[in-house]
Design an enzyme around this catalytic site. Structure first.
Site, short mmCIF file in Angstrom:
data_model
loop_
_atom_site.label_atom_id
_atom_site.label_comp_id
_atom_site.label_asym_id
_atom_site.label_seq_id
_atom_site.Cartn_x
_atom_site.Cartn_y
_atom_site.Cartn_z
N ARG A 36 42.45 -69.46 -83.17
CA ARG A 36 43.40 -70.30 -82.46
C ARG A 36 43.02 -71.77 -82.49
NH1 ARG A 36 43.37 -67.70 -76.64
NH2 ARG A 36 41.16 -67.66 -77.19
N LYS A 89 28.72 -57.49 -82.00
CA LYS A 89 28.31 -56.85 -80.76
C LYS A 89 28.74 -57.70 -79.56
CE LYS A 89 25.03 -59.71 -79.31
NZ LYS A 89 24.92 -60.27 -77.94
N ASP A 167 24.97 -59.60 -72.43
CA ASP A 167 25.27 -60.05 -73.79
C ASP A 167 23.99 -60.17 -74.60
OD1 ASP A 167 27.34 -61.36 -75.75
OD2 ASP A 167 25.64 -62.75 -75.65
#
Length: 307
Positions: A36, A89, A167
């Site tokens: 985007r 991931k 994360d």
């Protein structure tokens, strides 16, 4: 065989890791990008994956480098269009959605590759082989880093599905699930949430293996200065230390492996091999452990976090 590849999401991880790895991998031709907010000179660029898939640019596979929230829709669109899929991931925002993608890929005879880049670090496989012949007493994981350095301005990571400190923590879990000779399960989880965020900034976890060996993990995003990515295994035969995120191995106090980053190059080599062999690699066990951490997690409120 050459895979004509499109990247979806041209953010920090794609620029820092994926682009260079693709360029260095035989059997991959980088033909398109869907993002985007960014484009690349000399490569067909589109606003989103739907626009890419409906174009006349020939693409065999896509590598999804977008945040996990919303990735299911992108991966499903690619599989429905007959494209192989490589997942950065974590592979998705929920357990059920990644299993659905695995089933869809199998039904269509396509490759889905759930990548765990830390498993490709130099010390991981030597450690796995070593531990197969040792008696493990305990495992201690310390994964602490500075979120402002590694994820500046990334608001999505603090939202539901963004995982917060998991994360990076899932990288540690991807290594431990690979090197341990037996499975382990969570028994206690303490999660530390900033008062103004929907995801944790730190976590303390306790696991046990099937035979009762304790595995402890500390994840923290508030560490400044030197960063810590260490896994310490106490064995009856002597100490084993995997450090620097999996790139170094010390055995009985002696350095065995020291190597620089090669993780993403290995991932793309493996992707080429999987597609060529008509296979998938969809090990979701690190994500399962993260889901368990939230399911069993005791919530602790800590000071607000401002980026």
């Amino acid at each position: 065989m050459t895979i004509r590849l499109g990247i979806v999401g041209l953010g920090k991880i794609a620029r820092d890791q994926h682009l260079g790895a693709i360029q260095a991998t035989d059997g991959v031709e980088f033909v398109a990008v869907a993002s985007r907010n960014a484009a690349l000179d000399g490569v067909a660029s589109f606003n989103d994956i739907e626009e890419l898939l409906s174009s006349d640019v020939p693409v065999d596979a896509v590598s999804l480098c977008t945040p996990p929230q919303g990735r299911f829709t992108q991966a499903k669109a690619a599989l429905d269009a007959g494209k192989h899929v490589m997942l950065e991931k974590p592979p998705g925002a929920s357990i059920s959605e990644v299993h659905a993608l695995e089933a869809l890929a199998k039904k269509k005879g396509l490759t889905v590759f759930s990548t765990w880049h830390s498993r490709e670090a130099a010390a991981v496989e030597p450690t796995r082989a070593l531990l197969a012949d040792r008696k493990i007493r305990s495992v201690s994981v310390e994964w602490k880093e500075d979120v402002r350095h590694w994820h500046p301005g990334q608001a999505w990571i603090w939202e539901p599905g963004g995982l917060g400190v998991f994360d990076p923590g899932i990288n540690a879990l991807s290594i431990v699930t690979r090197i341990m000779p037996e499975p382990f399960h969570l028994v206690q989880s303490d999660l530390f949430f900033p008062e103004n965020r929907a995801a944790p900034i730190a976590a303390n976890l306790s696991f046990k293996t099937s035979s009762g060996v304790p595995v402890a993990a500390e994840f923290d995003w508030r560490q400044t200065g030197p960063q810590t990515w260490d896994i310490r295994i106490d064995t009856e035969e002597g100490p084993v230390v995997v450090s620097h995120g999996g790139s170094r191995l010390s055995v009985d106090g002696e350095q065995r492996v020291v190597e620089e980053d090669r993780e993403y190059r290995n991932l793309y080599k493996k992707f080429v091999r999987l597609v060529g062999e008509g296979r998938s690699d969809a090990d979701f066990s690190p994500l399962v452990h993260v889901a368990d951490a939230f399911m069993l997690g005791r919530r602790h409120a800590v000071e607000s976090f401002e980026d």
